[in-house]
Design a protein around this motif. Structure first.
Motif, PDB file in Angstrom:
ATOM      1  N   HIS A 549       0.834  -1.209   0.000  1.00 52.72           N
ATOM      2  CA  HIS A 549       0.000   0.000   0.000  1.00 52.72           C
ATOM      3  C   HIS A 549       0.867   1.257   0.000  1.00 52.72           C
ATOM      4  N   SER A 550       1.986   1.234   0.720  1.00 52.62           N
ATOM      5  CA  SER A 550       2.867   2.410   0.770  1.00 52.62           C
ATOM      6  C   SER A 550       3.427   2.731  -0.609  1.00 52.62           C
ATOM      7  N   LYS A 551       3.867   1.696  -1.315  1.00 57.53           N
ATOM      8  CA  LYS A 551       4.397   1.921  -2.664  1.00 57.53           C
ATOM      9  C   LYS A 551       3.324   2.461  -3.599  1.00 57.53           C
ATOM     10  N   THR A 552       2.100   1.954  -3.445  1.00 55.55           N
ATOM     11  CA  THR A 552       0.994   2.445  -4.273  1.00 55.55           C
ATOM     12  C   THR A 552       0.730   3.921  -4.001  1.00 55.55           C
ATOM     13  N   MET A 553       0.764   4.330  -2.749  1.00 54.04           N
ATOM     14  CA  MET A 553       0.530   5.736  -2.402  1.00 54.04           C
ATOM     15  C   MET A 553       1.609   6.639  -2.993  1.00 54.04           C
ATOM     16  N   ILE A 554       2.852   6.191  -2.915  1.00 50.89           N
ATOM     17  CA  ILE A 554       3.937   7.000  -3.467  1.00 50.89           C
ATOM     18  C   ILE A 554       3.770   7.148  -4.971  1.00 50.89           C
ATOM     19  N   GLU A 555       3.317   6.089  -5.631  1.00 49.55           N
ATOM     20  CA  GLU A 555       3.082   6.157  -7.067  1.00 49.55           C
ATOM     21  C   GLU A 555       1.936   7.106  -7.407  1.00 49.55           C
ATOM     22  N   PHE A 556       0.998   7.272  -6.467  1.00 53.39           N
ATOM     23  CA  PHE A 556      -0.092   8.235  -6.665  1.00 53.39           C
ATOM     24  C   PHE A 556       0.294   9.647  -6.195  1.00 53.39           C
ATOM     25  N   ASN A 557       1.601   9.894  -6.034  1.00 53.66           N
ATOM     26  CA  ASN A 557       2.122  11.227  -5.665  1.00 53.66           C
ATOM     27  C   ASN A 557       1.671  11.690  -4.282  1.00 53.66           C
ATOM     28  N   ALA A 558       1.698  10.780  -3.328  1.00 51.81           N
ATOM     29  CA  ALA A 558       1.316  11.159  -1.969  1.00 51.81           C
ATOM     30  C   ALA A 558       2.377  12.027  -1.301  1.00 51.81           C
ATOM     31  N   ILE A 559       3.676  11.832  -1.676  1.00 49.04           N
ATOM     32  CA  ILE A 559       4.753  12.554  -0.990  1.00 49.04           C
ATOM     33  C   ILE A 559       4.627  14.070  -1.150  1.00 49.04           C
ATOM     34  N   PRO A 560       4.489  14.613  -2.378  1.00 48.04           N
ATOM     35  CA  PRO A 560       4.343  16.074  -2.508  1.00 48.04           C
ATOM     36  C   PRO A 560       3.145  16.612  -1.731  1.00 48.04           C
ATOM     37  N   ALA A 561       2.042  15.874  -1.747  1.00 47.84           N
ATOM     38  CA  ALA A 561       0.846  16.326  -1.017  1.00 47.84           C
ATOM     39  C   ALA A 561       1.113  16.371   0.484  1.00 47.84           C
ATOM     40  N   LEU A 562       1.840  15.382   1.003  1.00 47.74           N
ATOM     41  CA  LEU A 562       2.148  15.377   2.434  1.00 47.74           C
ATOM     42  C   LEU A 562       3.114  16.493   2.807  1.00 47.74           C
ATOM     43  N   MET A 563       4.090  16.765   1.949  1.00 45.40           N
ATOM     44  CA  MET A 563       5.025  17.857   2.223  1.00 45.40           C
ATOM     45  C   MET A 563       4.284  19.191   2.308  1.00 45.40           C
ATOM     46  N   LYS A 564       3.275  19.334   1.462  1.00 43.06           N
ATOM     47  CA  LYS A 564       2.462  20.554   1.508  1.00 43.06           C
ATOM     48  C   LYS A 564       1.601  20.579   2.768  1.00 43.06           C
ATOM     49  N   LEU A 565       1.080  19.422   3.152  1.00 48.98           N
ATOM     50  CA  LEU A 565       0.207  19.349   4.329  1.00 48.98           C
ATOM     51  C   LEU A 565       0.978  19.612   5.617  1.00 48.98           C
ATOM     52  N   LEU A 566       2.275  19.396   5.598  1.00 55.00           N
ATOM     53  CA  LEU A 566       3.101  19.698   6.779  1.00 55.00           C
ATOM     54  C   LEU A 566       3.102  21.177   7.129  1.00 55.00           C
ATOM     55  N   ARG A 567       2.648  21.996   6.206  1.00 60.35           N
ATOM     56  CA  ARG A 567       2.549  23.442   6.469  1.00 60.35           C
ATOM     57  C   ARG A 567       1.118  23.849   6.829  1.00 60.35           C
ATOM     58  N   GLY A 568       0.261  22.871   7.071  1.00 65.25           N
ATOM     59  CA  GLY A 568      -1.136  23.169   7.379  1.00 65.25           C
ATOM     60  C   GLY A 568      -1.378  23.360   8.859  1.00 65.25           C
ATOM     61  N   SER A 569      -2.611  23.057   9.287  1.00 65.04           N
ATOM     62  CA  SER A 569      -2.980  23.211  10.700  1.00 65.04           C
ATOM     63  C   SER A 569      -2.203  22.216  11.552  1.00 65.04           C
ATOM     64  N   GLU A 570      -2.247  22.432  12.864  1.00 62.65           N
ATOM     65  CA  GLU A 570      -1.492  21.564  13.775  1.00 62.65           C
ATOM     66  C   GLU A 570      -1.926  20.112  13.654  1.00 62.65           C
ATOM     67  N   ARG A 571      -3.230  19.882  13.591  1.00 62.75           N
ATOM     68  CA  ARG A 571      -3.735  18.510  13.476  1.00 62.75           C
ATOM     69  C   ARG A 571      -3.321  17.894  12.148  1.00 62.75           C
ATOM     70  N   ALA A 572      -3.434  18.685  11.073  1.00 64.07           N
ATOM     71  CA  ALA A 572      -3.049  18.190   9.752  1.00 64.07           C
ATOM     72  C   ALA A 572      -1.554  17.874   9.707  1.00 64.07           C
ATOM     73  N   GLN A 573      -0.731  18.748  10.313  1.00 65.18           N
ATOM     74  CA  GLN A 573       0.711  18.493  10.351  1.00 65.18           C
ATOM     75  C   GLN A 573       1.017  17.169  11.048  1.00 65.18           C
ATOM     76  N   LEU A 574       0.391  16.948  12.175  1.00 64.28           N
ATOM     77  CA  LEU A 574       0.649  15.735  12.950  1.00 64.28           C
ATOM     78  C   LEU A 574       0.279  14.492  12.145  1.00 64.28           C
ATOM     79  N   ARG A 575      -0.896  14.514  11.506  1.00 66.28           N
ATOM     80  CA  ARG A 575      -1.351  13.350  10.742  1.00 66.28           C
ATOM     81  C   ARG A 575      -0.487  13.129   9.506  1.00 66.28           C
ATOM     82  N   ALA A 576      -0.079  14.214   8.861  1.00 62.31           N
ATOM     83  CA  ALA A 576       0.797  14.100   7.698  1.00 62.31           C
ATOM     84  C   ALA A 576       2.150  13.527   8.094  1.00 62.31           C
TER      85      ALA A 576
END
Length: 643
Positions: A549-576
């Motif tokens: 599942h992790s490899k599938t997520m990376i192939e769906f470009n999850a990494i850039p989305a998570l890097m962006k989410l790290l700049r979001g709200s406190e809860r979003a940062q923690l979950r990302a």
């Protein structure tokens, strides 16, 4: 009301005796009457303050006369009497008569010394007369209320400081004794009182309002009375103790409600389903009580009414083998097994042959409707139900979905019962075609069932196995909501449900991963955070397919989305951050991690955040180690990450 004393505590191995029940209220009425007779006799023997004693005797005689009328009325064969005001007023009258008797007896002939010591004054008689006049007003009001079936207009002196009590007495008396039209009006007035504030609710329950409401809700000949009683009970149920007062009333409160739910007109069932929802929401014990009385079955039955059409799944039959359809029908007919046994063998063969060529969903619900009171007097014929207007049908479905939601909330056993009635198919269909409120209630019910399945392997394997038509329908509708809805509350419920089912999806089920990854970029931080939580359940170590599942997520470009989410709200940062750690641990050798500067992001995590979440600190350290293990570059020297 006179309360009996508490029994003494038990000693050693002795069992404490249960408290004695209150005496028959005729006995309580007899006591003030006897006291009044003694006051009259003492007044005749008085040697001093004769005029004052005569005034006291007059009031005592009036009280005794009214109480005798109440006794005659209450002992009439077949006469139902609301006892609460009778007990309260007779007890107060007895106290006042007892004080008056003691005063009058002190006026008898005695020696001069005892007369001086007695020190009786006119003020003492004035005080006694005030109390007796109040009791006279109370018994007069009581008699007029009983005589007029609860139509007393004025307030009794006993309730002068709290008129709500008197209004409650009048309303409950009307429900006991008045004609049906006045019963309905009284129930509506009490419902209005209960709706105002919690104090009124508590007074209604303490003054014995629950039993007459439960009796009124069974009046099949008057849907208006049933609705009025259900509404009054509904407004009482915002607190656990009051819910228990309804559930435990004569050990049949829940049983009564379930029977009315299964066998009443639709407009009554709307209110009763709401009552079930509120009771289950505010008292976990009520969830179990309703489950024992099999309340889930009629709720699913009502929810499924007209949900599926005969040609709904016609196109699917050609895609299914006859054998597979027969097998599904056999499984779904288990719910109606008891009824099927009563049919003769010829009918059984005929039904089975016809079911082979009908859509499999319809077979499961046809048996429900035959058992739900659809042809009874209370429920009306099936044709009458079909002819009901669309708004009423939608309200009923919405109320039933809410009731199922609250019954399933936090309850594995109730969630399992819903899946055993094939309610998942119905819920999935209504998520697709239902109006917004109905759609939301069905989604929340599915969410609670999936929550239960996440924590219970038996439920998960039984209800959400890969080849289950119900499970497939649920997942399809959850994905449809995730892909197409713009409502945050619907998206959150759907994302949470998919996350709870993470361990049921095989590695090849990549159609689930893509829509979840897309929502990491959602404008709503709440939705993005829920998407990260759901994806984390696919990638956590408890999921044995976490690497795939992790490899599938990376192939769906999850990494850039998570890097962006790290700049979001406190809860979003923690979950990302949690999800990013999972991806780094499970797929640390993936080439997408290096250009995305994941290592830099992980090493830059605020130390205060790590100190606040010790488990996260370990996860970040493990993720940094895996990235450094597979990616040698400018960051390779940073192996000194503080653990």
């Amino acid at each position: 009301m006179v309360l009996s004393p508490s029994p003494p505590p038990s000693r050693g191995g002795e069992q404490s005796e249960p408290p004695a029940p209150p005496p028959p209220f005729q006995d309580e009425l007899r006591h003030p009457i006897i006291l009044a007779e003694r006051v009259l006799a003492a007044a005749d023997e008085a040697d001093s303050f004769k005029s004052e004693c005569a005034a006291v005797a007059k009031q005592a005689d009036y009280i005794a006369d009214k109480l005798r009328s109440v006794v005659r009325f209450a002992t009439t064969p077949g006469q139902a009497v609301y006892e609460r005001p009778v007990r309260r007023i007779s007890a107060e009258a007895a106290r006042n008569l007892d004080r008056a008797l003691a005063l009058v007896r002190r006026c008898r002939r005695r020696n001069i010394f005892r007369r001086v010591v007695a020190m009786i004054s006119v003020a003492d008689f004035r005080k006694a007369l005030v109390h007796l006049e109040a009791s006279a007003g109370d018994v007069s009001w009581l008699w007029s209320m009983l005589e007029s079936n609860g139509n007393a207009m004025a307030l009794p002196p006993i309730a002068s400081n709290d008129p709500i009590v008197a209004w409650v007495w009048v309303g409950i008396t009307s429900i006991y004794m008045a004609p049906m039209a006045e019963k309905i009006e009284a129930a509506n007035q009490l419902a209005s009182l209960a709706k105002d504030n919690d104090r009124n609710k508590q007074i209604i329950v303490e003054e014995g309002g629950v039993p007459p409401f439960l009796k009124l809700i069974k009046e099949k000949d008057s849907p208006e009375a049933q609705i009025a009683a259900a509404a009054a009970l509904l407004y009482l149920c915002n607190e656990g103790d009051r819910v228990r007062a309804i559930s435990e009333e004569s050990a049949a409160g829940v049983q009564t409600i379930v029977k009315v739910l299964a066998d009443s007109p639709m407009r009554v069932q709307i209110w009763v389903a709401r009552l079930v929802a509120v009771m289950a929401e505010n008292d976990p014990g009520a969830q179990d009580n309703f489950a024992r009385e099999n309340a889930i079955r009629p709720l699913v039955t009502l929810l499924s009414f007209e949900t599926f059409s005969d040609d709904q799944f016609g196109g699917q039959i050609g895609k299914q083998s006859i054998h597979s359809l027969v097998q599904m029908n056999k499984e779904m007919e288990k719910v109606g097994e008891v009824k099927m046994r009563s049919n003769n063998n010829n009918n059984k063969e005929k039904d089975r042959d016809s079911l082979q060529y009908r859509p499999f969903v319809m077979s499961s619900f046809s048996s429900f409707h035959s058992d739900a009171g659809g042809g009874s007097k209370g429920g009306g014929t099936r044709k009458e139900r079909e002819n009901e207007n669309r708004e009423v049908k939608q309200k009923l479905k919405t109320s039933c979905a809410e009731a199922l939601w609250m019954l399933a909330k936090g309850s594995v056993s109730n969630s399992k019962r819903i899946t055993e009635t094939k309610g998942l198919l119905c819920l999935a269909r209504l998520v697709e075609i239902g109006e917004p409120e109905l759609q939301f209630n069905c989604l929340m019910t599915i969410k609670e069932i999936t929550f239960a399945a996440e924590s219970n392997a038996d439920l998960r394997r039984g209800a959400f196995k890969t080849n289950s038509p119900a499970a497939k329908s649920v997942v399809d509708q959850l994905l449809r909501v995730i892909k197409g809805s713009s409502s945050p509350k619907l998206l959150v419920a759907a994302l949470q449900s998919i996350g709870s089912l993470a361990r049921t999806f095989p590695a090849r089920e990549t159609r689930v991963i893509g829509p979840l990854v897309n929502h990491l970029n959602n404008r709503s931080q709440e939705v993005a955070a829920e998407a990260a939580i759901a994806l984390a359940k696919f990638t956590c170590e408890e999921n044995f397919l976490c690497e795939a599942h992790s490899k599938t997520m990376i192939e769906f470009n999850a990494i850039p989305a998570l890097m962006k989410l790290l700049r979001g709200s406190e809860r979003a940062q923690l979950r990302a951050l949690i999800l990013l750690c999972h991806l780094a641990v499970n797929a640390g050798n993936h080439e997408a991690l290096e250009p995305a500067r994941v290592l830099t992001a992980l090493e830059g995590v605020d130390r205060m955040v790590l100190a606040q979440y010790p488990e996260l600190r370990e996860m970040v350290a493990k993720a940094v180690y895996h990235i450094n293990l597979y990616h040698r570059g400018p960051h390779s020297q940073r192996l000194t990450f503080v653990i």
